[in-house]
Design an enzyme around this catalytic site. Structure first.
Site, PDB file in Angstrom:
ATOM      1  N   GLU A  11       0.863  -1.179   0.000  1.00  0.00           N
ATOM      2  CA  GLU A  11       0.000   0.000   0.000  1.00  0.00           C
ATOM      3  C   GLU A  11       0.902   1.233   0.000  1.00  0.00           C
ATOM      4  O   GLU A  11       1.708   1.424   0.923  1.00  0.00           O
ATOM      5  CB  GLU A  11      -0.902   0.029   1.236  1.00  0.00           C
ATOM      6  CG  GLU A  11      -1.743   1.286   1.324  1.00  0.00           C
ATOM      7  CD  GLU A  11      -2.184   1.617   2.734  1.00  0.00           C
ATOM      8  OE1 GLU A  11      -2.695   2.743   2.922  1.00  0.00           O
ATOM      9  OE2 GLU A  11      -2.017   0.793   3.646  1.00  0.00           O
ATOM     10  N   TYR A 110     -17.806   6.006  -6.431  1.00  0.00           N
ATOM     11  CA  TYR A 110     -17.634   7.106  -7.370  1.00  0.00           C
ATOM     12  C   TYR A 110     -16.186   7.106  -7.865  1.00  0.00           C
ATOM     13  O   TYR A 110     -15.285   6.599  -7.188  1.00  0.00           O
ATOM     14  CB  TYR A 110     -18.011   8.440  -6.741  1.00  0.00           C
ATOM     15  CG  TYR A 110     -17.344   8.769  -5.426  1.00  0.00           C
ATOM     16  CD1 TYR A 110     -16.140   9.482  -5.388  1.00  0.00           C
ATOM     17  CD2 TYR A 110     -17.913   8.394  -4.206  1.00  0.00           C
ATOM     18  CE1 TYR A 110     -15.529   9.808  -4.191  1.00  0.00           C
ATOM     19  CE2 TYR A 110     -17.309   8.706  -3.004  1.00  0.00           C
ATOM     20  CZ  TYR A 110     -16.119   9.410  -2.996  1.00  0.00           C
ATOM     21  OH  TYR A 110     -15.513   9.726  -1.813  1.00  0.00           O
ATOM     22  N   GLY A 114     -10.822   7.217  -3.105  1.00  0.00           N
ATOM     23  CA  GLY A 114      -9.467   6.707  -2.902  1.00  0.00           C
ATOM     24  C   GLY A 114      -9.465   5.195  -2.783  1.00  0.00           C
ATOM     25  O   GLY A 114     -10.285   4.616  -2.050  1.00  0.00           O
ATOM     26  N   ASP A 116      -7.453   3.376  -1.258  1.00  0.00           N
ATOM     27  CA  ASP A 116      -7.169   2.970   0.114  1.00  0.00           C
ATOM     28  C   ASP A 116      -8.451   2.890   0.933  1.00  0.00           C
ATOM     29  O   ASP A 116      -8.656   1.939   1.703  1.00  0.00           O
ATOM     30  CB  ASP A 116      -6.161   3.916   0.762  1.00  0.00           C
ATOM     31  CG  ASP A 116      -6.586   5.381   0.713  1.00  0.00           C
ATOM     32  OD1 ASP A 116      -7.417   5.754  -0.138  1.00  0.00           O
ATOM     33  OD2 ASP A 116      -6.067   6.165   1.543  1.00  0.00           O
ATOM     34  N   ARG A 117      -9.332   3.871   0.750  1.00  0.00           N
ATOM     35  CA  ARG A 117     -10.605   3.856   1.479  1.00  0.00           C
ATOM     36  C   ARG A 117     -11.474   2.689   1.017  1.00  0.00           C
ATOM     37  O   ARG A 117     -12.113   2.009   1.841  1.00  0.00           O
ATOM     38  CB  ARG A 117     -11.343   5.175   1.280  1.00  0.00           C
ATOM     39  CG  ARG A 117     -10.633   6.383   1.886  1.00  0.00           C
ATOM     40  CD  ARG A 117     -11.351   7.679   1.547  1.00  0.00           C
ATOM     41  NE  ARG A 117     -12.671   7.735   2.166  1.00  0.00           N
ATOM     42  CZ  ARG A 117     -13.648   8.541   1.776  1.00  0.00           C
ATOM     43  NH1 ARG A 117     -13.449   9.362   0.739  1.00  0.00           N
ATOM     44  NH2 ARG A 117     -14.809   8.551   2.401  1.00  0.00           N
ATOM     45  N   THR A 139      -2.693  10.298   7.739  1.00  0.00           N
ATOM     46  CA  THR A 139      -2.391  11.680   7.376  1.00  0.00           C
ATOM     47  C   THR A 139      -3.676  12.489   7.293  1.00  0.00           C
ATOM     48  O   THR A 139      -3.770  13.608   7.787  1.00  0.00           O
ATOM     49  CB  THR A 139      -1.644  11.727   6.035  1.00  0.00           C
ATOM     50  OG1 THR A 139      -0.461  10.924   6.139  1.00  0.00           O
ATOM     51  CG2 THR A 139      -1.261  13.151   5.680  1.00  0.00           C
TER      52      THR A 139
END
Length: 268
Positions: A11, A110, A114, A116-117, A139
């Site tokens: 990641e 959408y 991100g 990651d999310r 962050t």
């Protein structure tokens, strides 16, 4: 493909690289490194075995755990990145397979969500069940939720704990540089500048987390909330002081993105 042998999960975050080593479907080791240069990545491309991997990627403290037999062939690297310039460096690497948003089976996503999310939400839902809310204390501090139909409900993004301290220091004259590794709540109405900064950031951040958690449980009274990210334990400690009932219901899980990646790798 069904993962049966060694493979690496990578990641690429805003601050660091997060690595996971899987043996089949078992996550055996995790570690973090700094972002690495293109020359090191090119060196990695020439590696034939895991033993050849540069120490900037496979540090000594990981290598010394005897993570694989000697001369183990270089495993595939499954990559998810939120940093476009880093993605560009890695995507032509011979060992790398890039995971894209389109490969994640969440409904109602959408295009600018991100990855990651999305991966953390998918991993959390598959591990703990849907509906699910993920708080990522990195962050950025993010909230991302999905309903029982595995459909994205949406979320929110704001500057994370460390970023708020850093930004206030950099953008405001004569404010001190503060350590945030404190284990107590500051006075709410402070009588000195350092504690006033701590009060302003910490209390408003905790109030925001509390509000999102309460709102989530109004929608789904029995649904789980999982917290991840580098500041997860510090925020949990603050929540235990300020909102102990909420802290007691949170699940702390650092490896949600890796669990999400595993769910995708199963179908490669």
């Amino acid at each position: 493909m069904k993962p049966q042998n060694l493979w690496l999960a990578l990641e690429i975050g805003n601050s660091r690289l997060h690595w996971g080593l899987f043996t089949g479907e078992t996550l055996t080791h995790t570690w973090d490194t700094e972002h690495i240069s293109e020359s090191i990545i090119q060196k990695l491309a020439q590696c034939q075995t895991l033993d050849d991997v540069p120490p900037e990627i496979l540090p000594g403290h990981v290598r010394n755990r005897q993570i694989a037999p000697e001369k183990t062939p270089h495993p595939p690297i499954f990559l998810a990145s939120v940093v476009p310039d880093q993605t560009a460096i890695w995507q032509n690497h011979p060992h790398v397979r890039v995971i894209t948003l389109e490969q994640i089976p969440l409904l109602n996503m959408y295009p600018t969500l991100g990855i990651d999310r999305a991966l953390a939400l998918w991993g959390a839902g598959k591990k703990f069940g849907f509906p699910i809310l993920v708080i990522d204390a990195g962050t950025a501090l993010t909230f991302t939720g999905a309903d029982a139909n595995e459909s994205l409900l949406g979320g929110a993004i704001l500057p994370g704990l460390a970023l708020q301290f850093t930004t206030l220091r950099q953008k405001t004259a004569q404010l001190p540089d503060l350590e945030i590794e404190i284990i107590y709540l500051p006075p709410r109405f402070a009588l000195n500048t350092p504690e006033a900064i701590q009060s302003g950031i910490i209390y408003t951040l905790l109030a925001g987390i509390q509000d999102f958690c309460v709102s989530w449980w109004r929608l789904f009274p029995d649904a789980k909330i999982v917290i991840k990210g580098g500041d997860r334990l510090l925020l949990l400690k603050y929540l235990q002081f300020k909102f102990p009932d909420i802290a007691a219901r949170l699940i702390v899980e650092a490896n949600l993105i890796f669990w999400g990646m595993l769910e995708i790798v199963r179908f490669f």
